[in-house]
Design a protein around this motif. Structure first.
Motif, short mmCIF file in Angstrom:
data_model
loop_
_atom_site.label_atom_id
_atom_site.label_comp_id
_atom_site.label_asym_id
_atom_site.label_seq_id
_atom_site.Cartn_x
_atom_site.Cartn_y
_atom_site.Cartn_z
N ALA A 63 -4.31 -0.73 2.28
CA ALA A 63 -2.89 -0.89 1.98
C ALA A 63 -2.10 -0.45 3.20
CB ALA A 63 -2.50 -0.02 0.78
N TYR A 64 -0.98 -1.13 3.46
CA TYR A 64 -0.11 -0.62 4.51
C TYR A 64 1.35 -0.93 4.23
CZ TYR A 64 -1.25 -5.32 6.39
OH TYR A 64 -1.48 -6.66 6.54
N ASP A 65 2.18 -0.04 4.74
CA ASP A 65 3.62 -0.23 4.75
C ASP A 65 3.93 -0.99 6.04
OD1 ASP A 65 6.33 0.04 5.29
OD2 ASP A 65 6.46 2.10 4.61
N HIS A 84 6.93 -0.56 10.01
CA HIS A 84 6.89 -0.18 11.42
C HIS A 84 5.76 -0.87 12.19
CE1 HIS A 84 10.08 2.59 10.67
NE2 HIS A 84 9.39 3.19 9.72
N HIS A 116 4.25 -6.08 3.63
CA HIS A 116 3.35 -5.01 3.21
C HIS A 116 2.03 -5.56 2.68
CE1 HIS A 116 7.04 -2.82 3.56
NE2 HIS A 116 7.61 -3.56 2.61
N ALA A 117 1.06 -4.67 2.52
CA ALA A 117 -0.21 -5.06 1.88
C ALA A 117 -0.63 -3.99 0.89
CB ALA A 117 -1.29 -5.28 2.92
N LEU A 118 -1.05 -4.44 -0.28
CA LEU A 118 -1.65 -3.55 -1.28
C LEU A 118 -3.16 -3.73 -1.27
CD1 LEU A 118 0.86 -4.34 -4.17
CD2 LEU A 118 0.86 -2.33 -2.67
N GLU A 166 -19.08 5.85 2.20
CA GLU A 166 -18.23 7.03 1.98
C GLU A 166 -17.83 7.69 3.32
OE1 GLU A 166 -16.61 8.18 -0.44
OE2 GLU A 166 -16.05 10.08 0.53
N LEU A 172 -15.25 5.44 5.03
CA LEU A 172 -13.96 5.60 4.36
C LEU A 172 -13.25 6.87 4.82
CD1 LEU A 172 -12.24 4.31 1.99
CD2 LEU A 172 -13.29 6.02 0.51
N ARG A 173 -13.99 7.96 4.85
CA ARG A 173 -13.40 9.25 5.22
C ARG A 173 -13.00 9.26 6.69
NH1 ARG A 173 -17.17 12.63 2.92
NH2 ARG A 173 -18.32 12.47 4.87
N ASN A 213 -9.93 6.94 7.30
CA ASN A 213 -8.67 7.50 6.81
C ASN A 213 -8.21 8.68 7.67
OD1 ASN A 213 -7.40 6.08 4.62
ND2 ASN A 213 -9.25 6.47 3.44
N LEU A 242 -0.04 7.50 8.90
CA LEU A 242 0.32 7.70 7.49
C LEU A 242 0.76 6.42 6.80
CD1 LEU A 242 2.11 11.15 7.56
CD2 LEU A 242 -0.15 10.60 6.64
N ASP A 243 1.05 5.36 7.57
CA ASP A 243 1.48 4.12 6.91
C ASP A 243 0.33 3.15 6.64
OD1 ASP A 243 1.50 3.84 9.65
OD2 ASP A 243 3.42 2.82 9.78
N VAL A 244 -0.90 3.61 6.83
CA VAL A 244 -2.08 2.80 6.48
C VAL A 244 -3.03 3.66 5.65
CG1 VAL A 244 -4.08 1.52 7.33
CG2 VAL A 244 -1.94 1.48 8.63
N GLU A 245 -3.54 3.11 4.56
CA GLU A 245 -4.56 3.81 3.77
C GLU A 245 -5.73 2.88 3.51
OE1 GLU A 245 -3.31 5.15 -0.12
OE2 GLU A 245 -5.24 6.11 -0.53
#
Lengths: 254, 254
Positions: free
Chosen positions: B9-11, B14, B57-59, B74, B77-78, B81, B86-89
């Protein structure tokens, strides 16, 4: 001259706080600039209910001012919104008695603090919540919130630098609720006044109580010691919202 | 080498869009930089399911890549992240067959478009919705959405500049719902593929149909004329979300 009260919301992310500062983008500055333009004057002064820090949001900040002539509230509302940047919205305009003062007439304030749960920061909430991924026991938090209600000396919860010496305040309500769908924990504090950074320090301390790192009745000790160093953390500005300002005769609306 | 699929997901606020561009902050760029750091190489290439524009955006964007060795999902992923801004998860990491390709294996996509109602722009939604204050007849919008479902030539709804010449796409679902509490109208489009800016042009046209400015069956005419000038507007990027990318054998999850 007519005396007006405006209620407004703003996203605090891109403001250096509410209060005017030289060469900084502030909420008061943006409002005063718009009113100066409307009134065709060089400087315009407004009174706010109080400061909010950089990054802190408002759902119901209140300001008051005198404006030349007698313009209907609807016209003020429309004109102001047309001059506002997109991160400020004027929610309501009212004509109030000349002795109304956004700060001195206020009898209480309600703050809200949104804590985002979950392992990683949600990209869409990073500017609108504080993130806390650790396990929380909300029953412990509720016991601690009950200790907060009442009249206490909040010296342990005031950032240094304020000019205020009387640090006794009354908290009428202090609650927490879980929004499972949004994966958030939401605090609300309703009191007669709040010191600089007080809500953010209270939230940081409440979260430590919730994890078990701090005694569940630690607030009783912190009221006694009057020592900012003992409360330590300050929760991020991004989770804090000035929700409502109350004036004499108004009933708090939940 | 192990082949991985990431869902993220990303905002988009920016980012200069998903796709790498020189001297621009892009989602692909941020991901490739993190993977290059993890793999201790100079350059790292990933495949995305498709581009999203600046501000979109993307969900549930999907990317795929080869990574040296055989690291558990796992750990990927860790590690990812911890390296993301902070605008990408990164929501999910999976090991997939070597012939999986985020773009070429995709069988469908779902986009969501959030329209904010109300007279003035909500400060907290300006980056996450498109604002449309005018009266809307959602029954008219629903009739128009039914015209969209099926296989059509979307030439009237493709921004110029794309290199794609075949503009026939199939839309499986096109819906609108009202979220009264949030004061929003939310569109969803599920189809086998979407042209550049297509969803934003469809939404702008649907809103014109909703106000009555455009014939309720205007899509049937627009499919015929194949003329971008006839569809006109493009709804703002801020309201658009890539919600989900589907691959063979996966059932769409609503």
């Amino acid at each position: 001259m007519t005396h007006y009260k405006l209620t407004l919301a703003y996203d605090g992310t891109h403001f250096a706080g509410y209060q005017v500062q030289p060469n900084q983008r502030t909420v008061q500055g943006v409002l005063q600039k718009a009113l100066a333009k409307m009134a065709k004057v060089d400087h315009f002064h407004i009174d706010g209910s109080g400061r909010t820090d950089s990054g802190v949001h408002a759902l119901g900040q209140v300001v008051s001012f005198d404006y030349p002539g007698n313009i209907p509230v609807e016209a003020i509302l429309r004109a102001m919104n047309s001059l506002m940047p997109l991160d400020v919205e004027i929610l309501k305009a009212e004509i109030v008695p000349a002795d109304f003062h956004a700060r001195y007439s206020a009898t209480g304030k309600r703050y809200l603090y949104r804590v985002q749960r979950g392992r990683y920061t949600d990209p869409f909430k990073r500017l609108y919540t504080g993130h806390f991924p650790y396990k929380l026991d909300l029953d412990r938090v509720r016991v601690a919130l009950d200790d907060l209600v009442g009249t206490h000396d909040f010296s342990s919860f005031a950032a240094s630098g304020g000019e205020i010496t009387d640090k006794v305040r009354t908290i009428y309500e202090a609650t927490v609720r879980e929004d499972v769908a949004a994966n958030e924990v939401i605090f609300e504090f309703y009191g007669n006044g709040f010191l600089y950074n007080m809500v953010r320090i209270l939230v940081a301390t409440l979260l430590e109580i919730g994890t078990g790192r701090r005694d569940v009745h630690d607030f009783l000790r912190l009221f006694e010691v009057k020592d900012r160093q003992q409360a330590r953390g300050t929760a991020p500005a991004s989770g804090l919202y000035l929700k409502e300002v109350y004036y004499d005769g108004e009933q708090p609306v939940r």
